[in-house]
Design a protein around this motif. Structure first.
Motif, PDB file in Angstrom:
ATOM      1  N   UNK A 112       8.070  -7.571 -18.443  1.00  0.00           N
ATOM      2  CA  UNK A 112       9.444  -8.076 -18.548  1.00  0.00           C
ATOM      3  C   UNK A 112      10.305  -7.774 -17.327  1.00  0.00           C
ATOM      4  N   UNK A 113       9.682  -7.218 -16.285  1.00  0.00           N
ATOM      5  CA  UNK A 113      10.425  -6.914 -15.066  1.00  0.00           C
ATOM      6  C   UNK A 113       9.420  -6.857 -13.928  1.00  0.00           C
ATOM      7  N   UNK A 114       9.843  -7.327 -12.740  1.00  0.00           N
ATOM      8  CA  UNK A 114       8.936  -7.207 -11.593  1.00  0.00           C
ATOM      9  C   UNK A 114       9.728  -6.840 -10.344  1.00  0.00           C
ATOM     10  N   UNK A 115       9.252  -5.803  -9.650  1.00  0.00           N
ATOM     11  CA  UNK A 115       9.803  -5.464  -8.334  1.00  0.00           C
ATOM     12  C   UNK A 115       9.180  -6.435  -7.339  1.00  0.00           C
ATOM     13  N   UNK A 116      10.008  -7.116  -6.552  1.00  0.00           N
ATOM     14  CA  UNK A 116       9.483  -8.172  -5.681  1.00  0.00           C
ATOM     15  C   UNK A 116       8.484  -7.642  -4.657  1.00  0.00           C
ATOM     16  N   UNK A 117       8.698  -6.407  -4.187  1.00  0.00           N
ATOM     17  CA  UNK A 117       7.710  -5.808  -3.278  1.00  0.00           C
ATOM     18  C   UNK A 117       7.510  -4.341  -3.662  1.00  0.00           C
ATOM     19  N   UNK A 118       6.412  -3.764  -3.126  1.00  0.00           N
ATOM     20  CA  UNK A 118       6.349  -2.298  -3.077  1.00  0.00           C
ATOM     21  C   UNK A 118       6.508  -1.950  -1.604  1.00  0.00           C
ATOM     22  N   UNK A 119       5.626  -1.118  -1.020  1.00  0.00           N
ATOM     23  CA  UNK A 119       5.840  -0.722   0.376  1.00  0.00           C
ATOM     24  C   UNK A 119       5.245  -1.701   1.391  1.00  0.00           C
ATOM     25  N   UNK A 120       4.812  -2.886   0.915  1.00  0.00           N
ATOM     26  CA  UNK A 120       4.290  -3.893   1.854  1.00  0.00           C
ATOM     27  C   UNK A 120       5.047  -5.202   1.669  1.00  0.00           C
ATOM     28  N   UNK A 121       5.192  -5.939   2.763  1.00  0.00           N
ATOM     29  CA  UNK A 121       5.715  -7.301   2.635  1.00  0.00           C
ATOM     30  C   UNK A 121       4.703  -8.124   1.859  1.00  0.00           C
ATOM     31  N   UNK A 122       5.188  -9.123   1.155  1.00  0.00           N
ATOM     32  CA  UNK A 122       4.291 -10.122   0.579  1.00  0.00           C
ATOM     33  C   UNK A 122       4.460 -11.371   1.445  1.00  0.00           C
ATOM     34  N   UNK A 123       3.666 -12.410   1.218  1.00  0.00           N
ATOM     35  CA  UNK A 123       3.870 -13.622   2.032  1.00  0.00           C
ATOM     36  C   UNK A 123       5.252 -14.236   1.813  1.00  0.00           C
ATOM     37  N   UNK A 124       6.006 -13.731   0.838  1.00  0.00           N
ATOM     38  CA  UNK A 124       7.269 -14.393   0.491  1.00  0.00           C
ATOM     39  C   UNK A 124       8.472 -13.462   0.371  1.00  0.00           C
ATOM     40  N   UNK A 125       8.288 -12.144   0.509  1.00  0.00           N
ATOM     41  CA  UNK A 125       9.413 -11.208   0.409  1.00  0.00           C
ATOM     42  C   UNK A 125       9.142 -10.008   1.304  1.00  0.00           C
ATOM     43  N   UNK A 126      10.227  -9.334   1.707  1.00  0.00           N
ATOM     44  CA  UNK A 126      10.073  -8.224   2.643  1.00  0.00           C
ATOM     45  C   UNK A 126      10.335  -6.876   1.985  1.00  0.00           C
ATOM     46  N   UNK A 127       9.564  -5.881   2.400  1.00  0.00           N
ATOM     47  CA  UNK A 127       9.701  -4.533   1.860  1.00  0.00           C
ATOM     48  C   UNK A 127      10.692  -3.707   2.682  1.00  0.00           C
ATOM     49  N   UNK A 128      11.247  -2.669   2.059  1.00  0.00           N
ATOM     50  CA  UNK A 128      12.135  -1.750   2.791  1.00  0.00           C
ATOM     51  C   UNK A 128      11.316  -0.853   3.719  1.00  0.00           C
ATOM     52  N   UNK A 129      10.011  -0.815   3.475  1.00  0.00           N
ATOM     53  CA  UNK A 129       9.149   0.089   4.236  1.00  0.00           C
ATOM     54  C   UNK A 129       8.399  -0.675   5.326  1.00  0.00           C
ATOM     55  N   UNK A 130       8.144   0.019   6.437  1.00  0.00           N
ATOM     56  CA  UNK A 130       7.366  -0.601   7.517  1.00  0.00           C
ATOM     57  C   UNK A 130       5.978   0.036   7.584  1.00  0.00           C
ATOM     58  N   UNK A 131       5.546   0.572   6.448  1.00  0.00           N
ATOM     59  CA  UNK A 131       4.276   1.280   6.371  1.00  0.00           C
ATOM     60  C   UNK A 131       3.084   0.372   6.669  1.00  0.00           C
ATOM     61  N   UNK A 132       3.161  -0.852   6.207  1.00  0.00           N
ATOM     62  CA  UNK A 132       2.062  -1.789   6.408  1.00  0.00           C
ATOM     63  C   UNK A 132       2.488  -2.886   7.378  1.00  0.00           C
ATOM     64  N   UNK A 133       1.655  -3.142   8.368  1.00  0.00           N
ATOM     65  CA  UNK A 133       1.958  -4.154   9.359  1.00  0.00           C
ATOM     66  C   UNK A 133       1.387  -5.498   8.887  1.00  0.00           C
ATOM     67  N   UNK A 134       2.046  -6.066   7.897  1.00  0.00           N
ATOM     68  CA  UNK A 134       1.502  -7.305   7.324  1.00  0.00           C
ATOM     69  C   UNK A 134       2.644  -8.267   6.989  1.00  0.00           C
ATOM     70  N   UNK A 135       2.384  -9.540   7.177  1.00  0.00           N
ATOM     71  CA  UNK A 135       3.364 -10.599   6.872  1.00  0.00           C
ATOM     72  C   UNK A 135       4.737 -10.345   7.506  1.00  0.00           C
ATOM     73  N   UNK A 136       4.714 -10.054   8.801  1.00  0.00           N
ATOM     74  CA  UNK A 136       5.981  -9.909   9.520  1.00  0.00           C
ATOM     75  C   UNK A 136       6.522 -11.314   9.792  1.00  0.00           C
ATOM     76  N   UNK A 137       7.816 -11.469   9.600  1.00  0.00           N
ATOM     77  CA  UNK A 137       8.431 -12.787   9.840  1.00  0.00           C
ATOM     78  C   UNK A 137       9.682 -12.637  10.681  1.00  0.00           C
ATOM     79  N   UNK A 138      10.121 -13.747  11.259  1.00  0.00           N
ATOM     80  CA  UNK A 138      11.396 -13.753  11.973  1.00  0.00           C
ATOM     81  C   UNK A 138      12.518 -13.513  10.978  1.00  0.00           C
ATOM     82  N   UNK A 139      12.449 -14.260   9.893  1.00  0.00           N
ATOM     83  CA  UNK A 139      13.492 -14.192   8.884  1.00  0.00           C
ATOM     84  C   UNK A 139      13.080 -13.237   7.758  1.00  0.00           C
ATOM     85  N   UNK A 140      13.822 -12.164   7.628  1.00  0.00           N
ATOM     86  CA  UNK A 140      13.424 -11.107   6.693  1.00  0.00           C
ATOM     87  C   UNK A 140      13.837 -11.360   5.245  1.00  0.00           C
TER      88      UNK A 140
END
Ligand SMILES: *[C@@H]1O[C@H](CO)[C@@H](O)[C@H](O)[C@H]1NC(C)=O
Ligand SMILES: *[C@@H]1O[C@H](CO)[C@@H](O)[C@H](O)[C@H]1NC(C)=O
Ligand SMILES: *[C@@H]1O[C@H](CO)[C@@H](O)[C@H](O)[C@H]1NC(C)=O
Ligand SMILES: *[C@@H]1O[C@H](CO)[C@@H](O)[C@H](O)[C@H]1NC(C)=O
Ligand SMILES: *[C@@H]1O[C@H](CO)[C@@H](O)[C@H](O)[C@H]1NC(C)=O
Ligand SMILES: [Zn+2]
Length: 436
Positions: A175-203
């Protein structure tokens, strides 16, 4: 004025004061009513709904989810068990279904399913728990002595960029979902820079990210912004038709940690009638390994001054973090926090809001939007293959007729099956011939 007059009057004043003290302590002795009693009474009337607990992660870590290996009534090596949830007057717990970011593009969906399974098992096999999925059920359980379990998915990578997968998670009780954890997804950005994945111009959120939020609105799933970048949080908050939450985050202006929420974003949250459930992890409270109840209460005071008690809840983050403030070491200690707020002149009404009414209001808001959208069809929006880098994604297409091994690797097993078939026919024929 002669001196004896003053001394006599002061003596009689002292005497009456002594009477007063004796009388009032007698009152207290008879009624036995202290601040602690006031907290206990308040919390039995408005038992806590806590936004975040990672017990399921510990079940994975300690026993690879073999629930039979432990007795959840009393788990001395953890901060959460049934006895202490009851002692802490926790009536509802959102249990996080957490999927490690290392599983993105691998087996995140399976891991999420297994965590849902263990929470569902825990909440049905123990009679002290009850699995719930709606505000109606939450209210029904106000009178029972059970601990209501809500399931929240922690990390949008668990849906593998698939709206049908999101819908199936809803069906399983999420009934609830956090859009990210410590990694970006292909569609949302994380507050953490721990994983170097799915970096985009537009955050902020991509178009597919907006479709995820829309589908969560349609389903009646709470959008949780804890762990996302501020830009993604802001975009999701703007885009969502329903109120959103930070299930376990604290105030950035009190402790400058990237996981906390800055004042400007809190103002936006208030405009959307959203909720910040304060995280108790020492690192997010004092920005150090040590903290105490006063430090935690400073976050509450600050957020209340800024956006009001109607925007605040509690999301302990027990089992998801290692260091907790002195006096708040485990889930039995929530009353100590309420006591501190009471001593800081928070009213019963404000505390009832913080304990449960704010969350119920937000969740009801989410359900209301769901009901309003009941004519909207399930979204068929799909993410483009260019946006996901997942080598594990099978490209579905008919097998190549020329028998060449294609990228999806379906031809080779097919050829092997054909060879096996021919071999068995030959064997069968030869055995038939032998018997003749
Ligand atoms: C919980 O277990 C520990 C040891 O495992 C024991 O010392 C303690 O008394 C138990 N507490 C309760 C309430 O059963
Ligand atoms: C990023 O995306 C958001 C939402 O689509 C948009 O409002 C914003 O202008 C974009 N920013 C840049 C720098 O392109
Ligand atoms: C918490 O720690 C601070 C120092 O960091 C101290 O001033 C304060 O009195 C402590 N509060 C409690 C309740 O222990
Ligand atoms: C609480 O209110 C009382 C009475 O109005 C006041 O004397 C006291 O200073 C207040 N305490 C705090 C911590 O604000
Ligand atoms: C949508 O909700 C309205 C009002 O609650 C209800 O009357 C209607 O039957 C629902 N429509 C569908 C398709 O479920
Ligand atoms: Zn977390």
């Amino acid at each position: 004025m002669p001196s004896w007059v003053t001394s006599a009057s002061s003596r009689s004043w002292m005497k009456s004061l002594r009477h007063l003290v004796v009388l009032s302590s007698l009152c207290c002795f008879i009624s036995g009513y202290s601040d602690k009693d006031r907290v206990r009474e308040l919390m039995s009337k408005y038992p806590l709904i806590d936004g975040h607990n990672d017990l399921a992660l510990q079940l994975r870590k300690l026993h690879n989810n073999r629930l039979s290996k432990m007795d959840l009534h009393n788990v001395s090596k953890l901060a959460t068990d049934i006895n202490r949830l009851q002692a802490g007057q926790v009536q509802t717990q959102m249990f996080a279904v957490y999927v490690m970011c290392g599983a993105q593009e691998k087996d995140a969906v399976r891991l999420a399913l297994e965590q849902i399974d263990v929470v569902r098992r825990m909440c049905t096999e123990y009679q002290e728990f009850e699995l719930v999925t709606s505000t109606q059920e939450l209210k029904n359980y106000e009178s029972s002595r059970k601990i209501a379990c809500l399931i929240s998915l922690e990390g949008g990578h668990a849906i593998d960029s698939s709206l049908p997968a999101l819908r199936m998670f809803y069906q399983l009780g999420v009934r609830s979902m956090a859009l990210t954890h410590t990694c970006n997804t292909p569609w949302a950005e994380s507050s953490s820079k721990l994983y170097n994945i799915y970096q985009r111009q537009n955050d902020s959120l991509t178009n597919f990210g907006k479709a995820v939020v829309e589908e969560m609105n349609r389903l009646g799933m709470i959008v949780d912004l804890s762990h996302t970048s501020w830009e993604t949080a802001w975009a999701a908050l703007k885009h969502s038709k329903a109120p959103v939450i930070f299930s376990h985050s604290s105030s950035f202006s009190i402790c400058n940690h990237e996981r906390n929420v800055p004042d400007w974003l809190l103002q936006e949250l208030k405009k959307k009638q959203g909720l910040i459930m304060v995280n108790l992890h020492s690192k997010f409270i004092s920005c150090r390994e040590e903290a105490n109840v006063s430090h935690v209460a400073d976050h509450f005071d600050h957020i209340k001054r800024l956006i009001g008690a109607e925007s605040i809840g509690i999301g302990g983050d027990y089992e998801g973090a290692v260091s907790f403030p002195r006096g708040l070491e485990d889930v039995s200690k929530y009353p100590a926090l309420i006591l501190e707020l009471l001593r800081r002149n928070w009213t019963d009404n404000e505390l009832a809001d913080v304990l449960r009414r704010n969350f119920l209001r937000v969740f009801e808001g989410v359900e209301m939007v769901r009901d309003q959208l009941n004519r909207t069809r399930p979204s068929e929006i799909q993410i483009s293959l260019e946006e996901v880098q997942n080598q594990c994604r099978l490209v579905l297409r008919p097998p190549d007729k020329r028998g060449q091994v294609d990228r999806s690797g379906t031809s080779r097993p097919r050829q092997e099956t054909k060879l096996l078939l021919i071999l068995s026919i030959v064997l069968l024929l030869s055995s038939l011939l032998m018997f003749e």
